[in-house]
Motif scaffolding. Structure first.
Motif, PDB file in Angstrom:
ATOM      1  N   MET A 136      60.325 -12.785   9.388  1.00  0.00           N
ATOM      2  CA  MET A 136      59.612 -13.004   8.133  1.00  0.00           C
ATOM      3  C   MET A 136      59.654 -14.486   7.741  1.00  0.00           C
ATOM      4  N   ARG A 137      60.851 -15.076   7.791  1.00  0.00           N
ATOM      5  CA  ARG A 137      61.009 -16.499   7.441  1.00  0.00           C
ATOM      6  C   ARG A 137      60.231 -17.403   8.394  1.00  0.00           C
ATOM      7  N   ALA A 138      60.062 -16.975   9.642  1.00  0.00           N
ATOM      8  CA  ALA A 138      59.324 -17.763  10.637  1.00  0.00           C
ATOM      9  C   ALA A 138      57.814 -17.519  10.564  1.00  0.00           C
ATOM     10  N   GLY A 139      57.378 -16.638   9.673  1.00  0.00           N
ATOM     11  CA  GLY A 139      55.948 -16.369   9.522  1.00  0.00           C
ATOM     12  C   GLY A 139      55.348 -15.577  10.669  1.00  0.00           C
ATOM     13  N   LEU A 140      56.142 -14.730  11.315  1.00  0.00           N
ATOM     14  CA  LEU A 140      55.680 -14.005  12.503  1.00  0.00           C
ATOM     15  C   LEU A 140      55.167 -12.601  12.221  1.00  0.00           C
ATOM     16  N   ILE A 141      55.373 -12.084  11.038  1.00  0.00           N
ATOM     17  CA  ILE A 141      54.981 -10.705  10.740  1.00  0.00           C
ATOM     18  C   ILE A 141      53.531 -10.671  10.289  1.00  0.00           C
ATOM     19  N   ASP A 142      52.754  -9.819  10.965  1.00  0.00           N
ATOM     20  CA  ASP A 142      51.326  -9.681  10.687  1.00  0.00           C
ATOM     21  C   ASP A 142      51.024  -8.541   9.727  1.00  0.00           C
ATOM     22  N   GLU A 143      51.917  -7.565   9.654  1.00  0.00           N
ATOM     23  CA  GLU A 143      51.675  -6.391   8.811  1.00  0.00           C
ATOM     24  C   GLU A 143      53.006  -5.855   8.284  1.00  0.00           C
ATOM     25  N   TYR A 144      52.990  -5.435   7.027  1.00  0.00           N
ATOM     26  CA  TYR A 144      54.142  -4.801   6.382  1.00  0.00           C
ATOM     27  C   TYR A 144      53.759  -3.373   6.039  1.00  0.00           C
ATOM     28  N   VAL A 145      54.630  -2.420   6.376  1.00  0.00           N
ATOM     29  CA  VAL A 145      54.408  -1.011   6.060  1.00  0.00           C
ATOM     30  C   VAL A 145      55.625  -0.531   5.279  1.00  0.00           C
ATOM     31  N   LEU A 146      55.369  -0.105   4.049  1.00  0.00           N
ATOM     32  CA  LEU A 146      56.442   0.386   3.189  1.00  0.00           C
ATOM     33  C   LEU A 146      56.172   1.835   2.832  1.00  0.00           C
ATOM     34  N   TRP A 166      55.446 -18.618  -0.541  1.00  0.00           N
ATOM     35  CA  TRP A 166      54.739 -17.365  -0.753  1.00  0.00           C
ATOM     36  C   TRP A 166      54.086 -16.916   0.546  1.00  0.00           C
ATOM     37  N   VAL A 167      53.916 -15.618   0.664  1.00  0.00           N
ATOM     38  CA  VAL A 167      53.164 -15.032   1.765  1.00  0.00           C
ATOM     39  C   VAL A 167      52.071 -14.183   1.116  1.00  0.00           C
ATOM     40  N   ASP A 168      50.823 -14.563   1.304  1.00  0.00           N
ATOM     41  CA  ASP A 168      49.710 -13.811   0.747  1.00  0.00           C
ATOM     42  C   ASP A 168      49.406 -12.614   1.627  1.00  0.00           C
ATOM     43  N   LEU A 169      49.257 -11.451   0.982  1.00  0.00           N
ATOM     44  CA  LEU A 169      49.017 -10.203   1.701  1.00  0.00           C
ATOM     45  C   LEU A 169      47.728  -9.559   1.198  1.00  0.00           C
ATOM     46  N   ARG A 170      47.171  -8.707   2.041  1.00  0.00           N
ATOM     47  CA  ARG A 170      45.979  -7.942   1.689  1.00  0.00           C
ATOM     48  C   ARG A 170      46.278  -6.465   1.929  1.00  0.00           C
ATOM     49  N   LEU A 171      46.104  -5.638   0.887  1.00  0.00           N
ATOM     50  CA  LEU A 171      46.319  -4.204   1.007  1.00  0.00           C
ATOM     51  C   LEU A 171      45.260  -3.605   1.925  1.00  0.00           C
ATOM     52  N   VAL A 172      45.700  -2.849   2.951  1.00  0.00           N
ATOM     53  CA  VAL A 172      44.743  -2.242   3.886  1.00  0.00           C
ATOM     54  C   VAL A 172      44.782  -0.715   3.883  1.00  0.00           C
ATOM     55  N   LEU A 183      52.948   5.425   0.810  1.00  0.00           N
ATOM     56  CA  LEU A 183      52.937   4.497   1.933  1.00  0.00           C
ATOM     57  C   LEU A 183      51.876   3.431   1.668  1.00  0.00           C
ATOM     58  N   THR A 184      52.278   2.174   1.808  1.00  0.00           N
ATOM     59  CA  THR A 184      51.333   1.064   1.662  1.00  0.00           C
ATOM     60  C   THR A 184      51.433   0.177   2.887  1.00  0.00           C
ATOM     61  N   ARG A 185      50.260  -0.243   3.364  1.00  0.00           N
ATOM     62  CA  ARG A 185      50.183  -1.173   4.490  1.00  0.00           C
ATOM     63  C   ARG A 185      49.505  -2.443   4.004  1.00  0.00           C
ATOM     64  N   TYR A 186      50.123  -3.567   4.323  1.00  0.00           N
ATOM     65  CA  TYR A 186      49.598  -4.879   3.940  1.00  0.00           C
ATOM     66  C   TYR A 186      49.487  -5.744   5.176  1.00  0.00           C
ATOM     67  N   GLU A 187      48.370  -6.476   5.299  1.00  0.00           N
ATOM     68  CA  GLU A 187      48.222  -7.473   6.353  1.00  0.00           C
ATOM     69  C   GLU A 187      48.512  -8.846   5.771  1.00  0.00           C
ATOM     70  N   THR A 188      49.108  -9.688   6.576  1.00  0.00           N
ATOM     71  CA  THR A 188      49.355 -11.061   6.188  1.00  0.00           C
ATOM     72  C   THR A 188      48.044 -11.829   6.267  1.00  0.00           C
ATOM     73  N   ARG A 189      47.706 -12.545   5.206  1.00  0.00           N
ATOM     74  CA  ARG A 189      46.507 -13.385   5.219  1.00  0.00           C
ATOM     75  C   ARG A 189      46.870 -14.682   5.908  1.00  0.00           C
ATOM     76  N   ARG A 190      46.077 -15.055   6.894  1.00  0.00           N
ATOM     77  CA  ARG A 190      46.357 -16.295   7.629  1.00  0.00           C
ATOM     78  C   ARG A 190      45.217 -17.272   7.431  1.00  0.00           C
TER      79      ARG A 190
END
Length: 190
Positions: A136-146, A166-172, A183-190
């Motif tokens: 996460m700190r290295a900016g390697l995560i593309d998607e978060y699933v909670l 900050w890490v900007d995310l988009r709800l998918v 359950l929520t899935r978020y993609e990292t905005r790049r």
């Protein structure tokens, strides 16, 4: 480049385990369990920290042989054993400490994750708070699933780590399961 997803069951107050590594509150319903199991089919590999590896490898290699096992658990056990796994640990020490289609990495986790993401293959799943925090700190995560359970545990192992930026995310996706798990899935905005 392969996608890297960090997903876990999480309490409403943001913990993946209560104090003492208690995860008894996070036992998934049958439908949520099936959702997680179905993800394994498309996963090109799982990246585990030591603690999560010890939890998973103490149960799933023989789960399909236990009394009272459900058909869904048998299916997941077979999928889990077949899935390639990479275990990151500086304390396990020897290659004999991992099995079940797994290999051990004792060196720089971030460098190895970058290398794995650059390889050909299916998406990668990462689990374990310490390992995921480094990614996460290295900016390697593309998607978060909670998979957020309607429980407050008050303290324990947090899902998220402290970040410098900050890490900007988009709800998918949002799915509501029985017993109030959302359950929520978020993609990292790049």
């Amino acid at each position: 480049m392969r996608r890297l997803t960090y997903g876990m069951n999480v309490s409403l107050d943001g913990y993946i385990a209560a104090p003492g590594d208690d995860i008894g509150w996070s036992v998934p319903s049958a439908e949520l369990f099936q959702w997680w199991s179905d993800r394994v089919v498309d996963t090109g590999g799982a990246l585990y920290g030591r603690k999560l590896w010890e939890t998973m490898s103490s149960h799933w290699p023989t789960a399909d042989q236990q009394p009272g096992v459900t058909p869904a658990e048998v299916e997941y056990a077979h999928r889990w054993r077949a899935m390639p796994k990479v275990v990151f640990s500086s304390t396990l020490g020897t290659l004999g400490d991992v099995d079940e289609n797994a290999r051990l990495v004792t060196g720089d986790a971030v460098a190895e994750i970058i290398r794995l993401k650059a390889e050909e293959g299916g998406p990668l799943e990462i689990g374990g708070a310490t390992l995921a925090a480094a990614a996460m700190r290295a900016g390697l995560i593309d998607e978060y699933v909670l998979a957020t359970a309607p429980v407050l545990v008050g303290a324990g192992t947090p899902f998220f780590t402290a970040l410098d930026d900050w890490v900007d995310l988009r709800l998918v996706e949002t799915v509501t399961f029985s017993e109030g798990v959302v359950l929520t899935r978020y993609e990292t905005r790049r």
